[in-house]
Design a protein around this motif. Structure first.
Motif, mmCIF file in Angstrom:
data_model
loop_
_atom_site.group_PDB
_atom_site.id
_atom_site.type_symbol
_atom_site.label_atom_id
_atom_site.label_comp_id
_atom_site.label_asym_id
_atom_site.label_seq_id
_atom_site.Cartn_x
_atom_site.Cartn_y
_atom_site.Cartn_z
ATOM 1 N N GLY A 25 -39.192 89.456 -9.507
ATOM 2 C CA GLY A 25 -37.914 90.154 -9.611
ATOM 3 C C GLY A 25 -36.731 89.288 -9.994
ATOM 4 O O GLY A 25 -35.827 89.750 -10.697
ATOM 5 N N TYR A 26 -36.670 88.034 -9.571
ATOM 6 C CA TYR A 26 -35.500 87.206 -9.823
ATOM 7 C C TYR A 26 -35.245 86.948 -11.309
ATOM 8 O O TYR A 26 -34.106 87.078 -11.758
ATOM 9 C CB TYR A 26 -35.594 85.884 -9.052
ATOM 10 N N ALA A 74 -40.429 88.391 -5.091
ATOM 11 C CA ALA A 74 -39.194 87.682 -5.457
ATOM 12 C C ALA A 74 -39.391 86.886 -6.736
ATOM 13 O O ALA A 74 -38.499 86.826 -7.588
ATOM 14 C CB ALA A 74 -38.769 86.764 -4.318
ATOM 15 N N ALA A 111 -36.015 88.824 -13.829
ATOM 16 C CA ALA A 111 -35.543 90.091 -14.400
ATOM 17 C C ALA A 111 -34.096 90.352 -13.996
ATOM 18 O O ALA A 111 -33.292 90.811 -14.804
ATOM 19 C CB ALA A 111 -36.435 91.238 -13.935
ATOM 20 N N TYR A 112 -33.742 90.020 -12.774
ATOM 21 C CA TYR A 112 -32.367 90.190 -12.292
ATOM 22 C C TYR A 112 -31.409 89.303 -13.084
ATOM 23 O O TYR A 112 -30.360 89.759 -13.549
ATOM 24 C CB TYR A 112 -32.305 89.860 -10.803
ATOM 25 N N THR A 113 -31.729 88.029 -13.245
ATOM 26 C CA THR A 113 -30.841 87.126 -13.981
ATOM 27 C C THR A 113 -30.723 87.532 -15.446
ATOM 28 O O THR A 113 -29.657 87.388 -16.047
ATOM 29 C CB THR A 113 -31.307 85.663 -13.874
ATOM 30 N N SER A 114 -31.790 88.068 -16.011
ATOM 31 C CA SER A 114 -31.736 88.549 -17.396
ATOM 32 C C SER A 114 -30.768 89.719 -17.527
ATOM 33 O O SER A 114 -29.994 89.794 -18.485
ATOM 34 C CB SER A 114 -33.142 88.960 -17.842
ATOM 35 N N GLN A 115 -30.786 90.622 -16.583
ATOM 36 C CA GLN A 115 -29.874 91.770 -16.624
ATOM 37 C C GLN A 115 -28.424 91.338 -16.423
ATOM 38 O O GLN A 115 -27.510 91.899 -17.049
ATOM 39 C CB GLN A 115 -30.265 92.805 -15.562
ATOM 40 N N ILE A 116 -28.187 90.341 -15.583
ATOM 41 C CA ILE A 116 -26.838 89.820 -15.388
ATOM 42 C C ILE A 116 -26.323 89.219 -16.695
ATOM 43 O O ILE A 116 -25.182 89.446 -17.098
ATOM 44 C CB ILE A 116 -26.810 88.776 -14.247
ATOM 45 N N LYS A 126 -27.271 89.992 -19.733
ATOM 46 C CA LYS A 126 -27.018 91.088 -20.671
ATOM 47 C C LYS A 126 -25.683 91.765 -20.381
ATOM 48 O O LYS A 126 -24.940 92.120 -21.294
ATOM 49 C CB LYS A 126 -28.146 92.122 -20.596
#
Length: 152
Positions: free
Chosen positions: A30-31, A27, A33-38, A40
């Motif tokens: 991964g978190y 976690a 990287a997830y917020t970065s994609q959101i 973008k």
């Protein structure tokens, strides 16, 4: 039948602690990287909204020889001033500003459209595009045209 004292059913506390540690590490990786994609995805929606609004402004300009008035967050027949399908689901309202040089006798001959993200985006303050085709963003209150985060 009697249960044997050496055989127990279930997980030991150590096994559970190892599983929790592994999940925590995954976690933690991964978190971000997830917020970065959101972020973008939101920036892409803002760029799309700016381009769509600028196209509407250019059509208006070709008919009336001036850019349409622009109110942030409202949809008019002349130009959409938010990204997305509706203001409620929009990632950023759009704002149009007159960029005609000071002292010019012509009015509304240049427009700059800005998109300010609604949700905090640590990397940018706003994206912009003007009618001359100049595009960029403001990062920590400094305007830039070279940052690939803004317009890849």
């Amino acid at each position: 039948m009697r249960s044997r004292p050496g055989k127990s059913r279930g997980f030991t506390l150590m096994e559970l602690m190892i599983a929790v540690a592994i999940i925590s590490i995954l976690a933690g990786i991964g978190y971000p990287a997830y917020t970065s994609q959101i972020a973008k995805g939101r920036r892409a929606e803002c760029r799309s909204g700016i381009l769509q609004s600028m196209q509407q402004q250019e059509r208006y300009y070709s008919q009336f020889n001036a850019y349409a008035p622009f109110t942030e967050g409202l949809a008019t027949a002349k130009s959409k001033s938010f990204s997305g399908d509706s203001l409620a689901t929009s990632s950023c309202p759009l704002k149009g500003e007159d960029c005609t040089p000071t002292g010019s006798t012509t009015v509304n001959q240049c427009i700059e459209i800005r998109a300010r993200p609604i949700k905090a985006d640590a990397s940018i303050d706003y994206l912009y595009l003007d009618s001359d085709g100049n595009k960029g963003c403001s990062i920590s209150s400094t305007r830039t045209t070279t940052n690939k985060t803004c317009w890849p």
